[in-house]
Structures are given as structure tokens and as C-alpha cells.
Write a protein that holds these residues in place. Structure first.
Motif, PDB file in Angstrom:
ATOM      1  N   ALA A 110       0.835  -1.199   0.000  1.00 53.80           N
ATOM      2  CA  ALA A 110       0.000   0.000   0.000  1.00 53.80           C
ATOM      3  C   ALA A 110       0.877   1.259   0.000  1.00 53.80           C
ATOM      4  CB  ALA A 110      -0.917  -0.001   1.219  1.00 53.80           C
ATOM      5  N   PRO A 111       0.474   2.259  -0.774  1.00 50.30           N
ATOM      6  CA  PRO A 111      -0.621   2.255  -1.748  1.00 50.30           C
ATOM      7  C   PRO A 111      -0.230   1.503  -3.016  1.00 50.30           C
ATOM      8  CG  PRO A 111       0.541   4.347  -1.834  1.00 50.30           C
ATOM      9  CD  PRO A 111       1.156   3.563  -0.703  1.00 50.30           C
ATOM     10  N   LYS A 112      -1.171   0.734  -3.555  1.00 51.54           N
ATOM     11  CA  LYS A 112      -0.868  -0.108  -4.705  1.00 51.54           C
ATOM     12  C   LYS A 112      -0.746   0.697  -5.997  1.00 51.54           C
ATOM     13  CE  LYS A 112      -2.995  -4.207  -2.675  1.00 51.54           C
ATOM     14  NZ  LYS A 112      -1.694  -4.843  -2.422  1.00 51.54           N
ATOM     15  N   TRP A 113      -1.343   1.885  -6.017  1.00 50.25           N
ATOM     16  CA  TRP A 113      -1.191   2.769  -7.181  1.00 50.25           C
ATOM     17  C   TRP A 113      -1.248   4.217  -6.726  1.00 50.25           C
ATOM     18  CZ3 TRP A 113      -4.124   6.741  -9.172  1.00 50.25           C
ATOM     19  CH2 TRP A 113      -3.749   7.210 -10.447  1.00 50.25           C
ATOM     20  N   SER A 114      -0.378   5.029  -7.259  1.00 52.22           N
ATOM     21  CA  SER A 114      -0.406   6.463  -6.972  1.00 52.22           C
ATOM     22  C   SER A 114       0.251   7.203  -8.127  1.00 52.22           C
ATOM     23  CB  SER A 114       0.318   6.789  -5.653  1.00 52.22           C
ATOM     24  OG  SER A 114       1.676   6.389  -5.710  1.00 52.22           O
ATOM     25  N   LYS A 115      -0.118   8.467  -8.244  1.00 55.52           N
ATOM     26  CA  LYS A 115       0.415   9.302  -9.318  1.00 55.52           C
ATOM     27  C   LYS A 115       0.707  10.680  -8.761  1.00 55.52           C
ATOM     28  CE  LYS A 115      -0.450  10.615 -14.139  1.00 55.52           C
ATOM     29  NZ  LYS A 115      -1.404  10.522 -15.269  1.00 55.52           N
ATOM     30  N   TYR A 116       1.849  11.220  -9.133  1.00 52.45           N
ATOM     31  CA  TYR A 116       2.317  12.508  -8.612  1.00 52.45           C
ATOM     32  C   TYR A 116       2.585  13.437  -9.785  1.00 52.45           C
ATOM     33  CZ  TYR A 116       5.616  15.767  -6.353  1.00 52.45           C
ATOM     34  OH  TYR A 116       6.266  16.874  -5.892  1.00 52.45           O
ATOM     35  N   ASN A 117       2.082  14.675  -9.714  1.00 56.59           N
ATOM     36  CA  ASN A 117       2.283  15.640 -10.786  1.00 56.59           C
ATOM     37  C   ASN A 117       2.665  16.989 -10.179  1.00 56.59           C
ATOM     38  OD1 ASN A 117       2.091  16.125 -13.745  1.00 56.59           O
ATOM     39  ND2 ASN A 117       0.581  17.641 -13.108  1.00 56.59           N
ATOM     40  N   ASN A 118       3.720  17.614 -10.696  1.00 55.60           N
ATOM     41  CA  ASN A 118       4.227  18.856 -10.127  1.00 55.60           C
ATOM     42  C   ASN A 118       4.776  19.788 -11.207  1.00 55.60           C
ATOM     43  OD1 ASN A 118       7.147  19.689  -8.103  1.00 55.60           O
ATOM     44  ND2 ASN A 118       5.334  20.915  -8.521  1.00 55.60           N
ATOM     45  N   PRO A 119       3.931  20.684 -11.756  1.00 53.07           N
ATOM     46  CA  PRO A 119       4.455  21.753 -12.611  1.00 53.07           C
ATOM     47  C   PRO A 119       4.867  22.958 -11.756  1.00 53.07           C
ATOM     48  CG  PRO A 119       2.072  21.752 -12.677  1.00 53.07           C
ATOM     49  CD  PRO A 119       2.465  20.631 -11.758  1.00 53.07           C
ATOM     50  N   ALA A 120       5.833  23.734 -12.220  1.00 55.89           N
ATOM     51  CA  ALA A 120       6.318  24.881 -11.456  1.00 55.89           C
ATOM     52  C   ALA A 120       6.883  25.933 -12.402  1.00 55.89           C
ATOM     53  CB  ALA A 120       7.388  24.440 -10.463  1.00 55.89           C
ATOM     54  N   VAL A 121       6.895  27.178 -11.939  1.00 59.71           N
ATOM     55  CA  VAL A 121       7.543  28.281 -12.647  1.00 59.71           C
ATOM     56  C   VAL A 121       8.448  29.007 -11.655  1.00 59.71           C
ATOM     57  CG1 VAL A 121       5.697  28.579 -14.322  1.00 59.71           C
ATOM     58  CG2 VAL A 121       5.595  29.842 -12.171  1.00 59.71           C
ATOM     59  N   PHE A 122       9.528  29.608 -12.157  1.00 62.67           N
ATOM     60  CA  PHE A 122      10.454  30.285 -11.261  1.00 62.67           C
ATOM     61  C   PHE A 122      11.102  31.480 -11.952  1.00 62.67           C
ATOM     62  CE2 PHE A 122      12.891  27.015 -13.429  1.00 62.67           C
ATOM     63  CZ  PHE A 122      14.037  27.685 -13.821  1.00 62.67           C
ATOM     64  N   LEU A 123      11.619  32.397 -11.129  1.00 61.10           N
ATOM     65  CA  LEU A 123      12.331  33.575 -11.606  1.00 61.10           C
ATOM     66  C   LEU A 123      13.506  33.831 -10.665  1.00 61.10           C
ATOM     67  CD1 LEU A 123      12.518  36.059 -13.508  1.00 61.10           C
ATOM     68  CD2 LEU A 123      11.052  37.279 -11.866  1.00 61.10           C
ATOM     69  N   LEU A 124      14.696  33.988 -11.235  1.00 55.61           N
ATOM     70  CA  LEU A 124      15.905  34.226 -10.459  1.00 55.61           C
ATOM     71  C   LEU A 124      16.593  35.493 -10.952  1.00 55.61           C
ATOM     72  CD1 LEU A 124      17.414  30.604 -10.578  1.00 55.61           C
ATOM     73  CD2 LEU A 124      16.109  31.606  -8.704  1.00 55.61           C
ATOM     74  N   ALA A 125      17.243  36.202 -10.035  1.00 52.32           N
ATOM     75  CA  ALA A 125      17.985  37.407 -10.402  1.00 52.32           C
ATOM     76  C   ALA A 125      19.287  37.451  -9.606  1.00 52.32           C
ATOM     77  CB  ALA A 125      17.157  38.660 -10.114  1.00 52.32           C
ATOM     78  N   LYS A 126      20.374  37.835 -10.279  1.00 53.62           N
ATOM     79  CA  LYS A 126      21.672  38.028  -9.632  1.00 53.62           C
ATOM     80  C   LYS A 126      22.252  39.351 -10.108  1.00 53.62           C
ATOM     81  CE  LYS A 126      22.924  33.141  -9.117  1.00 53.62           C
ATOM     82  NZ  LYS A 126      23.953  32.107  -9.414  1.00 53.62           N
ATOM     83  N   TYR A 127      22.860  40.073  -9.157  1.00 57.49           N
ATOM     84  CA  TYR A 127      23.437  41.373  -9.509  1.00 57.49           C
ATOM     85  C   TYR A 127      24.725  41.573  -8.724  1.00 57.49           C
ATOM     86  CZ  TYR A 127      23.778  46.330 -10.589  1.00 57.49           C
ATOM     87  OH  TYR A 127      24.203  47.555 -11.035  1.00 57.49           O
ATOM     88  N   GLY A 128      25.781  41.947  -9.431  1.00 60.66           N
ATOM     89  CA  GLY A 128      27.072  42.157  -8.799  1.00 60.66           C
ATOM     90  C   GLY A 128      27.388  43.630  -8.626  1.00 60.66           C
ATOM     91  N   VAL A 129      27.919  43.968  -7.466  1.00 56.48           N
ATOM     92  CA  VAL A 129      28.339  45.346  -7.187  1.00 56.48           C
ATOM     93  C   VAL A 129      29.784  45.332  -6.690  1.00 56.48           C
ATOM     94  CG1 VAL A 129      26.013  46.172  -6.710  1.00 56.48           C
ATOM     95  CG2 VAL A 129      27.368  45.207  -4.851  1.00 56.48           C
ATOM     96  N   PHE A 130      30.398  46.509  -6.627  1.00 56.55           N
ATOM     97  CA  PHE A 130      31.803  46.621  -6.235  1.00 56.55           C
ATOM     98  C   PHE A 130      32.683  45.724  -7.098  1.00 56.55           C
ATOM     99  CE2 PHE A 130      29.505  47.235  -2.046  1.00 56.55           C
ATOM    100  CZ  PHE A 130      29.505  48.622  -2.122  1.00 56.55           C
ATOM    101  N   ASP A 131      32.564  45.911  -8.418  1.00 61.65           N
ATOM    102  CA  ASP A 131      33.319  45.098  -9.381  1.00 61.65           C
ATOM    103  C   ASP A 131      33.009  43.615  -9.217  1.00 61.65           C
ATOM    104  OD1 ASP A 131      34.593  47.343 -10.508  1.00 61.65           O
ATOM    105  OD2 ASP A 131      36.162  47.297  -8.973  1.00 61.65           O
ATOM    106  N   ASP A 132      31.746  43.322  -8.909  1.00 58.83           N
ATOM    107  CA  ASP A 132      31.247  41.949  -8.754  1.00 58.83           C
ATOM    108  C   ASP A 132      31.851  41.212  -7.564  1.00 58.83           C
ATOM    109  OD1 ASP A 132      29.596  42.264 -10.908  1.00 58.83           O
ATOM    110  OD2 ASP A 132      30.943  41.304 -12.349  1.00 58.83           O
TER     111      ASP A 132
END
Length: 198
Positions: A110-132
Motif C-alpha cells: 500500500a498504496p498499490k497505485w499512486s500518481k504525482y504531478n508537479n508543474p512549477a515556474v520560477f524567476l531568479l535574479a543576480k546582480y554584482g556590485v563593487f566590481d562583482d
């Protein structure tokens, strides 16, 4: 473009369990087969980059105890995809993308059958200062989860989650870097946790 294929088969591997209960008769068999296809591209000025990936595979597992004629097995069929696009301009890097994961489990337990679904969206940002030498980062991610069970074994469940992350890294000198990051996490209940028969 990249392509990968992975496969392994383990037949009658030992299953000794704990040393205090050493079992020299039981054994397990495992096999896995998976493919992975990816593509990466960029414009000539390197300001825009993109990548995509798709993977699919099957995992099979069997446990056998010859002394009691007990056998259990499970099969997991999984697939997923990822796509992202990035924009780079001097010290700024922005990345947006989507993830998708899906797997289906059949088992003698148990469980003898199961199904998993996971869609996702993401946004990332990086910024360097002081000459990175100081790199600031932040990101957000939205996930939609759904776990399906057979009606006799439990109640299917769906939910969503919004998480964020912020961080900083300071390059003190050529050998020392200091990092700090704060992030949120989330874990969807597994099919086994939702199964009312366990």
C-alpha cells in the motif's frame, strides 16, 4: 544538443538487513532504464541564453524472502521537463523557467497505485556590485502539486506553494568568500502518508 541513456540491472543482490538480524537468504533485484535529452543555445552576443531538457525512465524493484515465499515489488515510471531562458547584461543576470515532474507508482504494498504531478515556474535574479565582489541574489518559485490515489486507499490531494529566496556572497579576497542565504522550503505529503489503509 545532448542525449543520454542510463541503464543498470542488479539480479539477486544480498539483503542482509541489520547485522543483529543477518539475513543471508533474502535478496533484492533492481533495474533502471532512463533517457535524457537536452538542448542549449545562445545568441552571438551572449546576452540571451536558453536551455531545455526532457527525461523519462522506469525503476523496478523486487524483494524476495525464499524462507517464507514472501515477495514484494514496485515499479515507478517517471518523466519530467525543464526549460529556462536567461538574460545577461554586465553585472545583471535574470533567469525565468518552468519545471515539470510526473511519476506513477504501482506496487504490491500500500498504496498499490499512486500518481504525482508537479508543474512549477520560477524567476531568479543576480546582480554584482563593487566590481562583482559582492553578488546579490533573489528568486521566487511557484509550485502546483497533485497526488492521486485509488479511492479505496485514500483521498487524492492537491495544493500549491509560493516560495522565495534571497542571498549574498562577498569575495573578501582571492581565497575567502562569505555567503549568506535565506530560503523557504515545502514538501508535499507523499502517497504513503495519504493512504488510509496503512
Amino acid at each position: 544538443i545532448g542525449f543520454g541513456y542510463h541503464s543498470f540491472d542488479v539480479d539477486k543482490a544480498g539483503s542482509p538487513s541489520y547485522l543483529s538480524m543477518n539475513d543471508l537468504q533474502s535478496y533484492t533485484s533492481n533495474n533502471n532504464h532512463a533517457i535524457d535529452v537536452s538542448y542549449e543555445g545562445t545568441l552571438t552576443n551572449k546576452r540571451w541564453l536558453w536551455s531545455t531538457r526532457y527525461f523519462s525512465g522506469m525503476d523496478s524493484y523486487q524483494y524476495v524472502d525464499p524462507s517464507t515465499s514472501y515477495t514484494s515489488s514496485s515499479d515507478v515510471e517517471q518523466q519530467g521537463a525543464q526549460a529556462q531562458i536567461s538574460f545577461s547584461e554586465k553585472s545583471l543576470l535574470l533567469t525565468a523557467g518552468v519545471d515539470w515532474l510526473n511519476y506513477e507508482l504501482t506496487s504490491t504494498l500500500a498504496p498499490k497505485w499512486s500518481k504525482y504531478n508537479n508543474p512549477a515556474v520560477f524567476l531568479l535574479a543576480k546582480y554584482g556590485v563593487f566590481d562583482d565582489r559582492l553578488l546579490l541574489s533573489a528568486g521566487v518559485r511557484y509550485d502546483d502539486y497533485k497526488v492521486d490515489l485509488q479511492p479505496a486507499e485514500g483521498t487524492s490531494r492537491s495544493t500549491d506553494n509560493f516560495a522565495h529566496q534571497v542571498g549574498a556572497a562577498w569575495q573578501v579576497n582571492d581565497v575567502v568568500k562569505l555567503r549568506r542565504s535565506n530560503a523557504e522550503g515545502f514538501r508535499m505529503q507523499s502517497a504513503r502518508q495519504l493512504d488510509v489503509t496503512i
